[in-house]
Design an enzyme around this catalytic site. Structure first.
Site, PDB file in Angstrom:
ATOM      1  N   LYS A 193       5.771  -6.248  -7.869  1.00  0.00           N
ATOM      2  CA  LYS A 193       6.432  -6.900  -6.825  1.00  0.00           C
ATOM      3  C   LYS A 193       5.585  -6.786  -5.289  1.00  0.00           C
ATOM      4  O   LYS A 193       5.252  -5.898  -4.899  1.00  0.00           O
ATOM      5  CB  LYS A 193       7.727  -5.719  -6.515  1.00  0.00           C
ATOM      6  CG  LYS A 193       8.701  -6.315  -5.468  1.00  0.00           C
ATOM      7  CD  LYS A 193       9.617  -5.192  -4.959  1.00  0.00           C
ATOM      8  CE  LYS A 193       9.029  -4.474  -3.722  1.00  0.00           C
ATOM      9  NZ  LYS A 193       8.911  -5.488  -2.485  1.00  0.00           N
ATOM     10  N   GLU A 269      -1.661   4.926  -3.017  1.00  0.00           N
ATOM     11  CA  GLU A 269      -2.648   4.569  -1.979  1.00  0.00           C
ATOM     12  C   GLU A 269      -1.907   4.645  -0.683  1.00  0.00           C
ATOM     13  O   GLU A 269      -1.125   3.519  -0.364  1.00  0.00           O
ATOM     14  CB  GLU A 269      -3.470   3.357  -2.228  1.00  0.00           C
ATOM     15  CG  GLU A 269      -4.820   3.531  -1.394  1.00  0.00           C
ATOM     16  CD  GLU A 269      -4.433   2.780  -0.148  1.00  0.00           C
ATOM     17  OE1 GLU A 269      -4.251   3.477   0.856  1.00  0.00           O
ATOM     18  OE2 GLU A 269      -4.863   1.332  -0.147  1.00  0.00           O
ATOM     19  N   CYS A 303      -4.911   0.998   6.371  1.00  0.00           N
ATOM     20  CA  CYS A 303      -4.471   2.106   6.001  1.00  0.00           C
ATOM     21  C   CYS A 303      -5.899   3.098   6.736  1.00  0.00           C
ATOM     22  O   CYS A 303      -5.515   4.067   6.646  1.00  0.00           O
ATOM     23  CB  CYS A 303      -4.513   2.496   4.547  1.00  0.00           C
ATOM     24  SG  CYS A 303      -5.433   1.366   3.718  1.00  0.00           S
ATOM     25  N   GLU A 400       0.699   7.887  11.663  1.00  0.00           N
ATOM     26  CA  GLU A 400       0.119   6.309  11.667  1.00  0.00           C
ATOM     27  C   GLU A 400       1.026   5.340  12.121  1.00  0.00           C
ATOM     28  O   GLU A 400       2.086   5.395  12.077  1.00  0.00           O
ATOM     29  CB  GLU A 400       0.225   6.074  10.262  1.00  0.00           C
ATOM     30  CG  GLU A 400      -0.509   4.864   9.743  1.00  0.00           C
ATOM     31  CD  GLU A 400      -0.653   4.583   8.259  1.00  0.00           C
ATOM     32  OE1 GLU A 400       0.489   4.712   7.558  1.00  0.00           O
ATOM     33  OE2 GLU A 400      -1.614   4.186   7.702  1.00  0.00           O
TER      34      GLU A 400
HETATM   35  P1  NDP Z   1       6.546   0.376   2.755  1.00  0.00           P
HETATM   36  O1  NDP Z   1       5.809   1.647   2.030  1.00  0.00           O
HETATM   37  O2  NDP Z   1       8.001   0.837   2.787  1.00  0.00           O
HETATM   38  O3  NDP Z   1       6.326  -0.765   1.834  1.00  0.00           O
HETATM   39  C1  NDP Z   1       5.160  -1.174   0.673  1.00  0.00           C
HETATM   40  C2  NDP Z   1       5.908  -1.642  -0.446  1.00  0.00           C
HETATM   41  O4  NDP Z   1       6.841  -0.714  -1.093  1.00  0.00           O
HETATM   42  C3  NDP Z   1       6.829  -3.080  -0.242  1.00  0.00           C
HETATM   43  O5  NDP Z   1       6.725  -3.660  -1.216  1.00  0.00           O
HETATM   44  C4  NDP Z   1       8.203  -2.413  -0.209  1.00  0.00           C
HETATM   45  O6  NDP Z   1       9.133  -3.404  -0.323  1.00  0.00           O
HETATM   46  C5  NDP Z   1       8.085  -1.409  -1.077  1.00  0.00           C
HETATM   47  N1  NDP Z   1       9.229  -0.372  -1.001  1.00  0.00           N
HETATM   48  C6  NDP Z   1       9.980  -0.028  -0.166  1.00  0.00           C
HETATM   49  N2  NDP Z   1      10.813   0.725  -0.372  1.00  0.00           N
HETATM   50  C7  NDP Z   1      10.627   1.010  -1.633  1.00  0.00           C
HETATM   51  C8  NDP Z   1      11.228   1.865  -2.710  1.00  0.00           C
HETATM   52  N3  NDP Z   1      12.431   2.620  -2.567  1.00  0.00           N
HETATM   53  N4  NDP Z   1      10.970   1.954  -4.137  1.00  0.00           N
HETATM   54  C9  NDP Z   1      10.024   1.142  -4.174  1.00  0.00           C
HETATM   55  N5  NDP Z   1       9.198   0.395  -3.467  1.00  0.00           N
HETATM   56  C10 NDP Z   1       9.573   0.206  -2.056  1.00  0.00           C
HETATM   57  O7  NDP Z   1       5.913   0.026   4.045  1.00  0.00           O
HETATM   58  P2  NDP Z   1       6.714  -0.801   5.211  1.00  0.00           P
HETATM   59  O8  NDP Z   1       6.619  -1.990   4.940  1.00  0.00           O
HETATM   60  O9  NDP Z   1       8.045  -0.145   5.517  1.00  0.00           O
HETATM   61  O10 NDP Z   1       5.786  -0.233   6.413  1.00  0.00           O
HETATM   62  C11 NDP Z   1       6.012   1.090   7.013  1.00  0.00           C
HETATM   63  C12 NDP Z   1       4.681   1.770   7.357  1.00  0.00           C
HETATM   64  O11 NDP Z   1       4.134   1.942   6.151  1.00  0.00           O
HETATM   65  C13 NDP Z   1       3.539   1.254   8.109  1.00  0.00           C
HETATM   66  O12 NDP Z   1       3.818   1.255   9.543  1.00  0.00           O
HETATM   67  C14 NDP Z   1       2.427   1.961   7.682  1.00  0.00           C
HETATM   68  O13 NDP Z   1       2.261   3.041   8.658  1.00  0.00           O
HETATM   69  C15 NDP Z   1       2.696   2.029   6.268  1.00  0.00           C
HETATM   70  N6  NDP Z   1       1.838   1.191   5.359  1.00  0.00           N
HETATM   71  C16 NDP Z   1       0.788   1.573   4.877  1.00  0.00           C
HETATM   72  C17 NDP Z   1      -0.067   0.706   3.887  1.00  0.00           C
HETATM   73  C18 NDP Z   1      -1.250   0.931   3.298  1.00  0.00           C
HETATM   74  O14 NDP Z   1      -1.951   0.107   3.271  1.00  0.00           O
HETATM   75  N7  NDP Z   1      -1.397   2.082   3.008  1.00  0.00           N
HETATM   76  C19 NDP Z   1       0.515  -0.635   3.925  1.00  0.00           C
HETATM   77  C20 NDP Z   1       1.923  -0.931   4.312  1.00  0.00           C
HETATM   78  C21 NDP Z   1       2.628   0.143   5.089  1.00  0.00           C
HETATM   79  P3  NDP Z   1       9.601  -4.151   0.927  1.00  0.00           P
HETATM   80  O15 NDP Z   1       8.486  -4.904   1.442  1.00  0.00           O
HETATM   81  O16 NDP Z   1      10.819  -5.074   0.282  1.00  0.00           O
HETATM   82  O17 NDP Z   1      10.031  -3.180   1.896  1.00  0.00           O
END
Ligand code: NDP
Length: 500
Positions: A193, A269, A303, A400
């Site tokens: 996804k 990660e 990240c 973060e």
């Molecule tokens: P999320 O962790 O919510 O999103 C990352 C992925 O997880 C997306 O595909 C999201 O789908 C999916 N997801 C969300 N909720 C669920 C769930 N309950 N079960 C399974 N999958 C899920 O990050 P956000 O986009 O909300 O960003 C928030 C914060 O996360 C950022 O500000 C940053 O601090 C951190 N982040 C860290 C990253 C990294 O590289 N380590 C990358 C992105 C964010 P959907 O897009 O539909 O929400």
């Protein structure tokens, strides 16, 4: 909803027309979602909807997982030699290269990152990752283990089966390739996804899967919302492993769902609050440049961003002057302008989150030394921001931010800075700048982080593992280490003379 989306780009960085299907890619074809859901994809440079794509839910994940299971049993997994898997992956890499400009345009459109970054970093990287793991596909091996003369004992590294993968929006195609490639190389089938914010490039990728020769069901890509499709992947009983990149909060939910369902193995990660330590004897000019790259690359949506910059007191003032000058000079603007370094933040939610952190830093008594404001009225642009006078307990120092916001913090001694740098629940990466080789290595070893950079920052190598200590994650992406995430080790005991 139309079944395809066509966009003609006539920009300084890219001119061309891209057409992508909008459905879910399951069992080798584009299909409509069972419940007919949609996701509006927004251009963060304007805040306007670009198109709407199909959004899958639990029912679609179930269909995809069953297709992946069937493919695993019949046309992939142990049924296909590694040489053949590698060949198809190499073909896929060639096709990705042929379409690299289109991938970059779609990522710049939905993510807001500079087209040149999307092209030269994310998508070049994605292709290189696919090529790298194509090379591993016929090199998966176990060991023979000497026990006694009456036994032949060996191990096999077998694929796990159907794996679920959930990726974020900050480096869409790189994340996709980084997850898919080691899983394919080791013989797994996939239900992936993409992020709801950046699903377009993944749809273009789907159009290449069959062309590369993959049997239906080997790679299934189901767009959808995290709380429905993402959650369904984490819970599905046929999915035996889930790999995730994203926030620590969501990582916890995935682990919980995995534990409550079929105890699928989990690799995560997650985020970071990486320290960047600059000692008095560092090459100041280089340290400043790397610090800029460390925090502001990809709009701070990294990240491993070096968001806590610790500078020793002897060079603090000089560092801050030069760092400020370079941060002020960052070109923020249209992702499709060739000289843009920083585009908009990815979404309104992320924009508001970051602005909320800036307000919280001010309310807590830190000083906005540079920036701190929105740029323009349209889209989600934020000024490169520097905070000084930060205290260890402030939210901007502990959490973060995932945006173009740096905290510059003065320190006196090596012991003190190691203590402060490690005073975080995260442990993804850390940098140290010094010309003293003893100190460089001593400090790098003392930092609690999965990656330590000496006299550089934000560096990745495909052949080097990447992942976190502490709450920054479990398991490693990239390199030979990532193969371990996708295999089960079977110990085989062959009796060659032991009699009862
Ligand atoms: P999320 O962790 O919510 O999103 C990352 C992925 O997880 C997306 O595909 C999201 O789908 C999916 N997801 C969300 N909720 C669920 C769930 N309950 N079960 C399974 N999958 C899920 O990050 P956000 O986009 O909300 O960003 C928030 C914060 O996360 C950022 O500000 C940053 O601090 C951190 N982040 C860290 C990253 C990294 O590289 N380590 C990358 C992105 C964010 P959907 O897009 O539909 O929400």
């Amino acid at each position: 909803m139309p079944s395809t989306f066509t966009k003609t780009f006539d920009t300084p960085a890219y001119k061309g027309t891209v057409t992508i299907p909008l459905g879910l890619y399951i069992n080798g074809e584009f299909v409509d979602p069972v419940e007919g859901g949609i996701i509006d994809v927004v251009n963060p440079a304007t805040g306007k909807v670009v198109t709407s794509i199909a959004a899958g839910t639990k029912a679609d994940i179930d269909i995809a997982a069953k297709a992946a299971k069937e493919a695993y049993k019949t046309s992939w997994g142990l049924k296909v030699p590694g040489t053949q898997r590698g060949k198809l992956m190499s073909k896929l890499a060639v096709l990705m290269e042929e379409h690299i400009a289109e991938f970059a345009a779609l990522d710049a459109l939905a993510n807001g990152k500079a087209y040149n970054t999307a092209y030269g970093k994310d998508n070049k990287g994605a292709i290189a990752v696919m090529e790298y793991y194509a090379g591993w596909a016929d090199k998966i091996s176990g060991k023979t283990i000497e026990t006694n003369e009456k036994k032949l004992a060996y191990t096999r590294h077998e694929p796990i089966g159907v794996v679920g993968q959930i990726i974020p929006w900050n480096v869409p195609m790189f994340s996709l390739s980084l997850k898919i490639a080691p899983a394919l190389a080791t013989g797994n089938t996939i239900v992936l996804k993409p992020s709801e914010l950046t699903p377009l490039s993944a749809l273009l990728f789907c159009t290449l899967i069959e062309q590369a020769g993959f049997p239906p069901g080997v790679i299934n890509i189901v767009n959808g919302y995290g709380s429905t499709a993402g959650q369904a992947i984490s819970e599905h009983p046929l999915i035996e492993k889930v790999a995730f990149t994203g926030s620590t909060l969501t990582g916890r939910k995935i682990m919980e769902a995995a534990a409550k369902s079929n105890l699928k193995s989990v690799t995560l990660e997650l985020g970071g609050k990486s320290p960047n330590i600059i000692f008095d004897d560092a090459d100041l000019e280089q340290a400043v440049k790397w610090a800029i790259h460390g925090i502001y690359f990809n709009h701070g949506q990294n990240c491993s961003a070096g968001s806590r910059i610790f500078v020793q007191e002897g060079i603090y003032d000089k560092f801050l002057d030069q760092f400020t000058e370079q941060a002020r000079a960052i070109k923020v603007g249209d992702p499709f302008s060739p000289d843009t370094y920083q585009g908009p933040q990815v979404s309104k939610t992320q924009f508001e989150r970051i602005m909320g952190y800036i307000t919280s830093g001010q309310n807590d008594g830190a000083t906005v030394h540079l920036g701190g404001k929105q740029i323009g009225q349209e889209g989600y642009f934020i000024e490169p921001t520097i905070f000084t006078e930060c205290q260890p307990n402030m939210k901007i120092v502990r959490e973060e931010i995932f945006g173009p916001v740096a905290c510059v913090i003065r320190f006196k001694t090596e012991d003190e800075v190691i203590e402060q740098a490690n005073d975080t629940s995260y442990g993804l990466a850390a940098s140290v700048f010094t010309k003293d080789i003893d100190r460089a290595i001593r400090v790098a070893h003392a930092l609690e982080a999965g990656t330590a950079w000496i006299n550089c920052s934000n560096q990745a190598e495909i052949s080097m593992p990447f992942g976190g200590f502490k709450q920054s994650g479990i398991g490693r992406d990239l390199s030979e280490y990532a193969l371990e995430n996708y295999t089960n080790v079977k110990a085989v005991h062959v009796n060659i003379g032991l009699r009862l």
